[in-house]
Design an enzyme around this catalytic site. Structure first.
Site, PDB file in Angstrom:
ATOM      1  N   ASP A 161       0.830  -1.214   0.000  1.00 44.68           N
ATOM      2  CA  ASP A 161       0.000   0.000   0.000  1.00 44.68           C
ATOM      3  C   ASP A 161       0.861   1.259   0.000  1.00 44.68           C
ATOM      4  OD1 ASP A 161      -1.996  -1.847   0.161  1.00 44.68           O
ATOM      5  OD2 ASP A 161      -2.746  -1.236   2.127  1.00 44.68           O
ATOM      6  N   ASP A 182      -0.290  -4.417  -3.818  1.00 39.98           N
ATOM      7  CA  ASP A 182      -1.268  -3.324  -3.909  1.00 39.98           C
ATOM      8  C   ASP A 182      -0.582  -1.972  -3.728  1.00 39.98           C
ATOM      9  OD1 ASP A 182      -3.006  -5.485  -3.996  1.00 39.98           O
ATOM     10  OD2 ASP A 182      -3.685  -5.239  -1.927  1.00 39.98           O
ATOM     11  N   ARG A 254      -5.195  -6.468  -9.054  1.00 42.48           N
ATOM     12  CA  ARG A 254      -6.316  -7.295  -8.630  1.00 42.48           C
ATOM     13  C   ARG A 254      -7.486  -6.378  -8.288  1.00 42.48           C
ATOM     14  NH1 ARG A 254      -4.668  -9.916  -2.736  1.00 42.48           N
ATOM     15  NH2 ARG A 254      -3.795  -8.052  -1.741  1.00 42.48           N
ATOM     16  N   TRP A 256     -10.120  -4.704  -6.381  1.00 41.82           N
ATOM     17  CA  TRP A 256     -10.483  -4.409  -5.001  1.00 41.82           C
ATOM     18  C   TRP A 256     -12.004  -4.306  -4.853  1.00 41.82           C
ATOM     19  CZ3 TRP A 256      -9.152   0.753  -2.069  1.00 41.82           C
ATOM     20  CH2 TRP A 256      -9.376   0.568  -0.694  1.00 41.82           C
TER      21      TRP A 256
END
Length: 341
Positions: A161, A182, A254, A256
């Protein structure tokens, strides 16, 4: 009455022509210097000195150095240009992470947070120093929620993140983004693209937005996790003429949320890209709503033969909607920001 016809024709063309928007000027400059040669030694102190509900552009120049502090630009502190000497020499660094001893969640773990609209940063690094090699957990370098925010030649460093591209219209030009899982995530409506800077009249430097993985026990990783949740949401991440490389294998992204949208255009992909390209994750059963697409990409990782069957194939007119700057800037807010030097 030929002159009337000519006048009306010219007047009609003028109405359709785009109106040039003058770049804003800097009303005030504040200097931050760790060594004491400026107005403040702390970036947060400089930001706090900007009046609430400010509507005049204020430049905060941050001299070279490592500024070990958490920085927060409140929603009332608009029209700030945060400028470093260079991303290689000017950095903001802190090491909070989700669930640390201070009880921080993903948002409050951020080294740098901006809630303000009309914000610009250039030539500065945002880094979360938490080491996620063996124990990945959200540890945000920059959390961006303000609308009309632009970043030029900046770096974002972390593991999981790294860059929270959360809400609003955002522009990233010539930036470097590093992480594992991510590491570009959020609900934002954003374009990431190449920077072309002419340093002399006959010498121009091209700086692509560089996306890089780092080593971690998490294998493989995910570059993006975009959170668009409905067809009426304008959000999406668009990567134009970027590069993806690094030491660790990764998916492009991916989903979310159910309508996640990510597009890679004319991007160079090294061989670290997992052949399937994408994971459905939280959008299982909603594959038809997810827009993950690639067009005109190059490099060994751009081979589409092994991609998931639900990857979108965009028509030229659909693609143009996203790769044109009007996707994030229909009214010209980028041109209205202070000129870059």
């Amino acid at each position: 009455m030929w002159w009337l016809v000519l006048f009306l024709s010219v007047f009609s063309i003028a109405l359709r022509a785009p109106v040039a928007i003058a770049a804003a000027s800097i009303a005030r400059t504040i200097v931050v210097d760790l060594k004491g040669g400026g107005d403040f030694k702390s970036i947060q102190q400089a930001i706090d000195s900007v009046p609430d509900n400010n509507n005049k552009w204020t430049k905060i120049h941050v001299a070279a150095g490592v500024y070990r502090e958490k920085v927060n630009v409140k929603s009332t502190k608009s029209y700030i240009l945060l400028e470093g000497d260079a991303a290689q020499t000017t950095s903001i660094e802190w090491g909070d992470y989700n669930g640390d001893s201070s009880g921080h969640d993903t948002e409050t773990s951020a080294t740098f947070t901006s809630y303000a609209s009309n914000f610009v940063a250039k030539r500065i690094t945002f880094k979360n120093t938490y080491n996620g090699f063996a124990n990945l957990t959200p540890a945000v370098a920059a959390w961006i929620l303000g609308d009309k925010s632009a970043f030029y030649d900046c770096s974002f460093i972390g593991f999981q993140d790294t860059l929270a591209d959360m809400l609003g219209r955002h522009y990233f030009k010539g930036c470097y983004i590093e992480g594992v899982v991510d590491f570009i995530f959020g609900y934002g409506q954003s374009i990431y693209e190449v920077s072309l800077r002419c340093v002399r009249s006959n010498c121009c430097v091209t700086q692509r937005c560089k996306i890089s993985t780092v080593k971690s026990l998490q294998k493989p990783g995910y570059v993006t996790a975009q959170g668009r949740n409905s067809a009426s949401d304008n959000g999406g991440f668009v990567f134009k003429s970027c590069t993806i490389s690094g030491p660790q294998a990764t998916y492009l992204g991916r989903a979310w949320r159910h309508s996640s949208r990510v597009i890679f255009y004319q991007t160079f992909m090294s061989d670290i890209i997992v052949p399937a390209g994408w994971r459905i994750w939280n959008a299982q059963g909603y594959e038809g709503l997810v827009t993950f697409a690639e067009s005109g990409c190059a490099g060994p990782g751009s081979d589409l033969s092994g991609r998931v069957k639900w990857e979108k194939q965009l028509r030229n007119d659909e693609l143009k909607t996203f790769i044109d700057i009007s996707y994030i800037d229909g009214e010209g807010w980028l041109d209205a920001q202070p000129p870059l030097d």
